[in-house]
Design a protein around this motif. Structure first.
Motif, PDB file in Angstrom:
ATOM      1  N   ASP A   1      30.002 -12.576   7.213  1.00  0.00           N
ATOM      2  CA  ASP A   1      30.627 -11.254   7.354  1.00  0.00           C
ATOM      3  C   ASP A   1      30.241 -10.345   6.195  1.00  0.00           C
ATOM      4  OD1 ASP A   1      31.810 -12.151   9.669  1.00  0.00           O
ATOM      5  OD2 ASP A   1      33.812 -12.394   8.790  1.00  0.00           O
ATOM      6  N   PHE A   2      30.291 -10.862   4.969  1.00  0.00           N
ATOM      7  CA  PHE A   2      29.926 -10.066   3.803  1.00  0.00           C
ATOM      8  C   PHE A   2      28.454  -9.665   3.847  1.00  0.00           C
ATOM      9  CE2 PHE A   2      33.608 -11.778   1.135  1.00  0.00           C
ATOM     10  CZ  PHE A   2      34.304 -10.587   1.225  1.00  0.00           C
ATOM     11  N   THR A   3      27.615 -10.599   4.262  1.00  0.00           N
ATOM     12  CA  THR A   3      26.187 -10.307   4.353  1.00  0.00           C
ATOM     13  C   THR A   3      25.940  -9.197   5.366  1.00  0.00           C
ATOM     14  OG1 THR A   3      25.668 -12.595   3.789  1.00  0.00           O
ATOM     15  CG2 THR A   3      23.905 -11.307   4.807  1.00  0.00           C
ATOM     16  N   GLU A   4      26.613  -9.307   6.520  1.00  0.00           N
ATOM     17  CA  GLU A   4      26.473  -8.273   7.549  1.00  0.00           C
ATOM     18  C   GLU A   4      27.001  -6.928   7.044  1.00  0.00           C
ATOM     19  OE1 GLU A   4      28.150  -7.287  12.017  1.00  0.00           O
ATOM     20  OE2 GLU A   4      28.193  -9.350  11.300  1.00  0.00           O
ATOM     21  N   GLU A   5      28.152  -6.957   6.382  1.00  0.00           N
ATOM     22  CA  GLU A   5      28.737  -5.722   5.845  1.00  0.00           C
ATOM     23  C   GLU A   5      27.817  -5.110   4.782  1.00  0.00           C
ATOM     24  OE1 GLU A   5      32.891  -4.180   3.812  1.00  0.00           O
ATOM     25  OE2 GLU A   5      32.831  -6.161   4.738  1.00  0.00           O
ATOM     26  N   LEU A   6      27.216  -5.959   3.950  1.00  0.00           N
ATOM     27  CA  LEU A   6      26.293  -5.473   2.929  1.00  0.00           C
ATOM     28  C   LEU A   6      25.098  -4.785   3.577  1.00  0.00           C
ATOM     29  CD1 LEU A   6      25.488  -5.283  -0.060  1.00  0.00           C
ATOM     30  CD2 LEU A   6      24.416  -7.528   0.191  1.00  0.00           C
TER      31      LEU A   6
END
Length: 185
Positions: free
Chosen positions: A110-115
């Motif tokens: 999720d963080f990678t996608e948000e980044l």
């Protein structure tokens, strides 16, 4: 005699006014960064914190670095081979560890996608900033309501009538419609 109210408990709800909200964000972010720094100094831990402001800007604190913190998050995801001490681990503890590992994987994804989405937003923002000079040009009617577009149209019609009237007056003054600068044929 005290002139101030002192430290008071603040109700936890979103601050309505934009400027006050940005000020609150800035002060609270500074407070969190200070606490994170104290935690690192007093306990000798590695720590990372990321917050995205309303404007989309990221604010980070990391010790020793954000790359190290991300690496620490990635490492349990990469090394899933059973350890020597796992053989003696209670099945419930093993199941709990596996569940936590899955949660961390999802959180990381999720963080990678948000980044990636934030990086894309940043690219678009930079591009739009370079295109901003055209946003305020008279021909740009994007973002106008129907009423505003009608008013803009009416102003153009009035401008057209005025200009046509001035040209017509000039031709009447010249009489034969000869060169407007007064030069003959």
């Amino acid at each position: 005699m005290k002139n101030t109210k002192g430290k008071q408990k603040i109700e936890m709800k979103e601050v309505e006014d934009y400027e006050n909200r940005m000020t609150t964000f800035s002060k609270r972010k500074t407070g969190i960064f200070k606490k994170m720094n104290e935690l690192v100094a007093l306990c000798g831990v590695e720590a990372a914190f990321v917050a995205f402001s309303e404007t989309g800007k990221s604010h980070t604190f990391a010790h020793p670095s954000m790359e190290d913190a991300v690496g620490r998050l990635k490492s349990p995801l990469i090394d899933e081979s059973p350890r020597k001490d796992d053989a003696n681990t209670d099945p419930l503890v093993g199941a709990y560890k596996k569940q936590k590992n899955e949660e961390l994987k999802k959180l990381y994804a999720d963080f990678t996608e948000e980044l990636e989405m934030e990086k894309e937003k940043e690219k678009k923002l930079k591009k739009s900033k370079s295109d901003k000079r055209f946003d305020k040009m008279w021909w740009n009617a994007e973002g106008l309501s129907v009423e505003e577009r009608k008013q803009l149209h009416q102003r153009f019609v009035e401008l057209n009538v005025t200009l046509c009237g001035k040209v017509s007056q000039q031709f009447r003054k010249d009489g034969d419609g000869s060169d407007l600068a007064g030069h003959g044929h």
